[in-house]
Design an enzyme around this catalytic site. Sequence first.
Site, PDB file in Angstrom:
ATOM      1  N   ASP A  76      -4.826  15.080  38.255  1.00 32.19           N
ATOM      2  CA  ASP A  76      -4.675  13.043  38.939  1.00 32.19           C
ATOM      3  C   ASP A  76      -6.303  12.905  38.986  1.00 32.19           C
ATOM      4  O   ASP A  76      -7.218  13.868  38.493  1.00 32.19           O
ATOM      5  CB  ASP A  76      -4.431  13.978  40.122  1.00 32.19           C
ATOM      6  CG  ASP A  76      -4.272  13.073  41.588  1.00 32.19           C
ATOM      7  OD1 ASP A  76      -2.861  13.339  42.232  1.00 32.19           O
ATOM      8  OD2 ASP A  76      -5.147  11.877  41.562  1.00 32.19           O
ATOM      9  N   ILE A  81       3.469  14.350  47.498  1.00 31.54           N
ATOM     10  CA  ILE A  81       4.465  15.323  46.966  1.00 31.54           C
ATOM     11  C   ILE A  81       4.003  16.519  46.482  1.00 31.54           C
ATOM     12  O   ILE A  81       3.905  17.226  46.077  1.00 31.54           O
ATOM     13  CB  ILE A  81       5.469  14.367  46.258  1.00 31.54           C
ATOM     14  CG1 ILE A  81       5.866  13.557  46.802  1.00 31.54           C
ATOM     15  CG2 ILE A  81       5.878  15.682  45.036  1.00 31.54           C
ATOM     16  CD1 ILE A  81       6.964  12.745  45.918  1.00 31.54           C
ATOM     17  N   LEU A  95      -5.501  13.815  54.108  1.00 28.59           N
ATOM     18  CA  LEU A  95      -5.990  14.745  55.170  1.00 28.59           C
ATOM     19  C   LEU A  95      -4.265  14.659  56.177  1.00 28.59           C
ATOM     20  O   LEU A  95      -4.279  15.674  56.383  1.00 28.59           O
ATOM     21  CB  LEU A  95      -7.363  14.995  56.114  1.00 28.59           C
ATOM     22  CG  LEU A  95      -7.857  14.604  54.967  1.00 28.59           C
ATOM     23  CD1 LEU A  95      -9.152  15.424  55.964  1.00 28.59           C
ATOM     24  CD2 LEU A  95      -8.005  15.464  53.624  1.00 28.59           C
ATOM     25  N   ASN A  96      -3.409  13.792  56.551  1.00 34.97           N
ATOM     26  CA  ASN A  96      -2.252  14.734  57.699  1.00 34.97           C
ATOM     27  C   ASN A  96      -1.314  14.476  56.168  1.00 34.97           C
ATOM     28  O   ASN A  96      -1.261  15.949  57.176  1.00 34.97           O
ATOM     29  CB  ASN A  96      -1.698  12.899  58.344  1.00 34.97           C
ATOM     30  CG  ASN A  96      -2.062  11.452  57.710  1.00 34.97           C
ATOM     31  OD1 ASN A  96      -1.823  12.050  56.142  1.00 34.97           O
ATOM     32  ND2 ASN A  96      -1.319  10.583  57.704  1.00 34.97           N
ATOM     33  N   ARG A  97      -1.188  14.502  55.451  1.00 34.73           N
ATOM     34  CA  ARG A  97      -0.476  15.201  55.015  1.00 34.73           C
ATOM     35  C   ARG A  97      -0.331  15.704  53.805  1.00 34.73           C
ATOM     36  O   ARG A  97       0.099  16.545  53.131  1.00 34.73           O
ATOM     37  CB  ARG A  97       0.904  14.089  55.057  1.00 34.73           C
ATOM     38  CG  ARG A  97       0.492  13.166  53.631  1.00 34.73           C
ATOM     39  CD  ARG A  97       1.206  11.618  53.291  1.00 34.73           C
ATOM     40  NE  ARG A  97       1.099  11.250  52.179  1.00 34.73           N
ATOM     41  CZ  ARG A  97      -0.265  10.077  52.545  1.00 34.73           C
ATOM     42  NH1 ARG A  97      -1.351  10.098  52.935  1.00 34.73           N
ATOM     43  NH2 ARG A  97      -0.175   9.413  51.370  1.00 34.73           N
ATOM     44  N   ASP A 135       2.901   7.702  42.014  1.00 36.71           N
ATOM     45  CA  ASP A 135       2.905   6.472  42.980  1.00 36.71           C
ATOM     46  C   ASP A 135       3.367   5.505  42.371  1.00 36.71           C
ATOM     47  O   ASP A 135       3.204   4.744  42.919  1.00 36.71           O
ATOM     48  CB  ASP A 135       2.210   7.051  44.439  1.00 36.71           C
ATOM     49  CG  ASP A 135       0.260   6.224  43.356  1.00 36.71           C
ATOM     50  OD1 ASP A 135       0.372   6.695  42.454  1.00 36.71           O
ATOM     51  OD2 ASP A 135      -0.385   6.356  44.191  1.00 36.71           O
ATOM     52  N   CYS A 159       7.715 -23.212  47.714  1.00 38.14           N
ATOM     53  CA  CYS A 159       7.761 -24.160  49.315  1.00 38.14           C
ATOM     54  C   CYS A 159       7.201 -23.382  50.119  1.00 38.14           C
ATOM     55  O   CYS A 159       7.414 -23.882  51.258  1.00 38.14           O
ATOM     56  CB  CYS A 159       8.606 -24.889  48.918  1.00 38.14           C
ATOM     57  SG  CYS A 159       8.382 -26.456  47.678  1.00 38.14           S
TER      58      CYS A 159
HETATM   59  N1  LIG Z   1      -2.421   7.494  36.177  1.00 45.13           N
HETATM   60  C1  LIG Z   1      -2.074   8.604  37.090  1.00 45.13           C
HETATM   61  N2  LIG Z   1      -2.452   9.900  36.087  1.00 45.13           N
HETATM   62  C2  LIG Z   1      -2.896  10.836  36.735  1.00 45.13           C
HETATM   63  N3  LIG Z   1      -2.507  10.759  38.729  1.00 45.13           N
HETATM   64  C3  LIG Z   1      -2.103  10.185  38.734  1.00 45.13           C
HETATM   65  C4  LIG Z   1      -1.583   8.858  38.415  1.00 45.13           C
HETATM   66  N4  LIG Z   1      -1.243   7.182  38.980  1.00 45.13           N
HETATM   67  C5  LIG Z   1      -1.406   8.181  39.981  1.00 45.13           C
HETATM   68  N5  LIG Z   1      -1.983   9.509  39.841  1.00 45.13           N
HETATM   69  C6  LIG Z   1      -1.891  10.142  41.719  1.00 45.13           C
HETATM   70  O1  LIG Z   1      -0.515  10.181  41.238  1.00 45.13           O
HETATM   71  C7  LIG Z   1      -0.591  10.984  43.239  1.00 45.13           C
HETATM   72  C8  LIG Z   1       0.151  10.239  44.314  1.00 45.13           C
HETATM   73  O2  LIG Z   1      -0.350  10.455  45.513  1.00 45.13           O
HETATM   74  P1  LIG Z   1       0.598   9.538  46.566  1.00 45.13           P
HETATM   75  O3  LIG Z   1       1.691   9.136  46.623  1.00 45.13           O
HETATM   76  O4  LIG Z   1       0.344  10.812  47.353  1.00 45.13           O
HETATM   77  O5  LIG Z   1      -0.402   8.462  46.650  1.00 45.13           O
HETATM   78  P2  LIG Z   1      -1.909   9.056  47.492  1.00 45.13           P
HETATM   79  O6  LIG Z   1      -3.015   7.832  46.467  1.00 45.13           O
HETATM   80  O7  LIG Z   1      -2.330  10.181  47.931  1.00 45.13           O
HETATM   81  O8  LIG Z   1      -1.598   8.497  48.795  1.00 45.13           O
HETATM   82  P3  LIG Z   1      -1.700   6.855  49.523  1.00 45.13           P
HETATM   83  O9  LIG Z   1      -1.050   6.275  48.474  1.00 45.13           O
HETATM   84  O10 LIG Z   1      -0.629   6.785  50.616  1.00 45.13           O
HETATM   85  O11 LIG Z   1      -2.840   6.622  50.237  1.00 45.13           O
HETATM   86  C9  LIG Z   1      -1.831  10.310  43.807  1.00 45.13           C
HETATM   87  O12 LIG Z   1      -2.511  11.703  43.624  1.00 45.13           O
HETATM   88  C10 LIG Z   1      -2.969   9.346  42.224  1.00 45.13           C
HETATM   89  O13 LIG Z   1      -3.919   9.725  42.549  1.00 45.13           O
END
Ligand SMILES: Nc1ncnc2c1ncn2[C@@H]1O[C@H](COP(=O)(O)OP(=O)(O)OP(=O)(O)O)[C@@H](O)[C@H]1O
Length: 700
Positions: free
Chosen positions: A56, A36, A65-67, A125, A181
Amino acid sequence: MSTAKARTAHAKAILGPQLHDQLANTKVLLVGAGGIGCELLKNIVLTGFGHITLLDLDTIDLSNLNRQFLFRKKDVKQSKAIIAAQTAAPFNPNVRITPIHGNIKEPQYDIEWFQQFDIVLNALDNLDARRHVNKMCMAAQVPLVESGTAGYLGQVQPLLKDRTECFDCIPKPTPKTFPVCTIRSTPSQPIHCIVWSKSYLVGQLFGEDEDASGELDEAEQQGENAQEIATLRKEAQAFKAVRQALRTPGAGGADAAKLVFQKVFNADIKNLLIMTDMWRSRAPPVPLDFDTIVDGTFELRKDTGSAPAAFFAVNGVAKAQANGAEKANRSGNGNAVASGSKVPVEKEVPVAATTNGNGIGSNANGQAAPALKDQKALSLKDNLELFVASTTRLASRLQNGEESIAFDKDDDDTLDFVTAASNLRSAAYGIEGKTRWEVKEMAGNIIPAIATTNAIISGLIVLQALHLLRKSYNELRNVHLQFKPAVPLSTIKLSPPNQQCGVCRDTYASVLCDPVRATLGAVVKGIMGDDGREISVYEDQRVLSDPDWEDNFERTLESLNVTRGKFLTIVDEEGEVGTIAVGLGVLPPNHPYTEPPFILPSPLPKPPKKIKPAAIPLPETPQRTSLKRARSLDLQEDENGVIEIEPTPKKQKLESNKRKLNEDEQSPSKRRKLEKDGLLLMDGAQDNLEQEDFIVIDDD
Ligand SMILES: Nc1ncnc2c1ncn2[C@@H]1O[C@H](COP(=O)(O)OP(=O)(O)OP(=O)(O)O)[C@@H](O)[C@H]1O
Ligand SMILES: [Zn+2]
């Protein structure tokens, strides 16, 4: 028109000059640069947001990379935030993007830090980080747009303290669990075997030397079959020998793997078969035999050639298919097993997802199509070989010093092991097998990410963010993207906050302090001023004081491990006044040393009187995305095919941990009670606070 003007002409026409100019000065925090986050960053840069902080914690993975289109192959292993900022900055020369490679939960991202932003956008995520950002936004009074996608589904939720529900106003569903179980002795679906393999067997063989009797005790208390539990106990105890073999150099190779196989797929199953009562109403499992599977003479069901055999053709040849699959097709007995020509696919699995039991993928027309390695159906012998190979690899890792190994979907050795072990167990129980691809998806709880869903949701996030920035609060909507082609979107007017919410109903305040010098008592007394109420103080779930026990008041915040980014929660002992949550920040560098080592908020927080929960439960919140519900309310789709649903009163939320504590606190003898329960309380300022000193009341 100059290039610069042409660039903004459309955005200005759509937004109007006022909002357009406002955006150029708007400071936005975007948390997450994943699926996103990449879409959203592009959107806000092009919309004209002028100051973007992008945070991040992760680095770029090949599978992103696909998305996550702001990244290229050359960027793999680089910081997501930094690369996304570099790629998106040229989309608009007027934008300033500040990338941060870090975890949003780090203490420096405190209330003051959040307060610099006009709006926060979540593109996360995981629940933990989402809940954290929600709380910080409630504390800092910064509007937040929360979002999430799962496959074709998505949701956008604008959140604003005191006006709307917060992310925690509605309890989140807990992950699905299975009875012990079902997992340990009577599986009936592939997922039961996968859970057994990844959560039980991997731990028993390669994990810490853990006694797995806890869950059996619990099952026994809940009235499960005592004989079955006793058998399972014996089975667990007998892991000692195989654990030892796996850790012994020399013996740890294929021989150890065979030993494990004999135990879990033969001896343990034979033991279960002794309990004849258990198998009166369900098909008994078949003990597997190592040597005959290897030489190709093993038959799963000698008698009827029942359907499951079709999925575990020996030697990769669909030997059982002729009698097994056809019979299963004709009998239509409603068992979970499918025909030999098509394995039911639980989730979206692209390319040659269907298999015909002989290891060759087939397309929808039943024509043979070359399967990718991971999508190849595995025969019984394939699974046995994979079991031996992966067990041997894991054993050698233990022998080379790894102390314990847990399942990780991205660890090939554990994924191979779980694939093979769950398929072997499935074979024994007459359950269909799964490809390695499917096992990875199921064991790793993977829901395929769909770029289009992320793109739609990211567009909707911007629309809700614009409503918040314009303060057009009546326009705010929760938006759901749903798997209904005729009505892909539904919008719901926002509900007011849940009065029982343990997050957004708190009154937040911020104290800037030097935790090395500031004592708990000074800060708490400072916050309470002349309010003489009886209170208890917590940090997260730790009790730091109560009306009968203020020993920690003398201690410095640092000695209590209450530092920047954490909250002191001040709870009214009588439960009549709202809770105060005090976020700790740092003193400004020019703060005079002669002054008290903290700065209190002005005015001091004045929490409201609490509204007592209604005695009669209110009607339950409707299924929000349900079209049926919308129809029954006689709501009309608008011209965009969007249905609007009015919020209805929500069910009383379960009291939060804090509120549960509150009830406990009503009794002044809580300290004694806690000590009776074996919990340790800190006695004096000289006590060093160890992790085990913390009083954990409830785990989340
Ligand atoms: N506590 C956090 N602080 C900063 N960034 C975070 C934290 N938790 C998650 N993220 C970031 O949020 C983003 C969520 O993106 P996304 O759901 O596309 O996950 P992804 O790890 O890139 O993909 P996938 O889980 O499908 O391999 C990720 O890049 C992840 O690093
Ligand atoms: Zn709330």
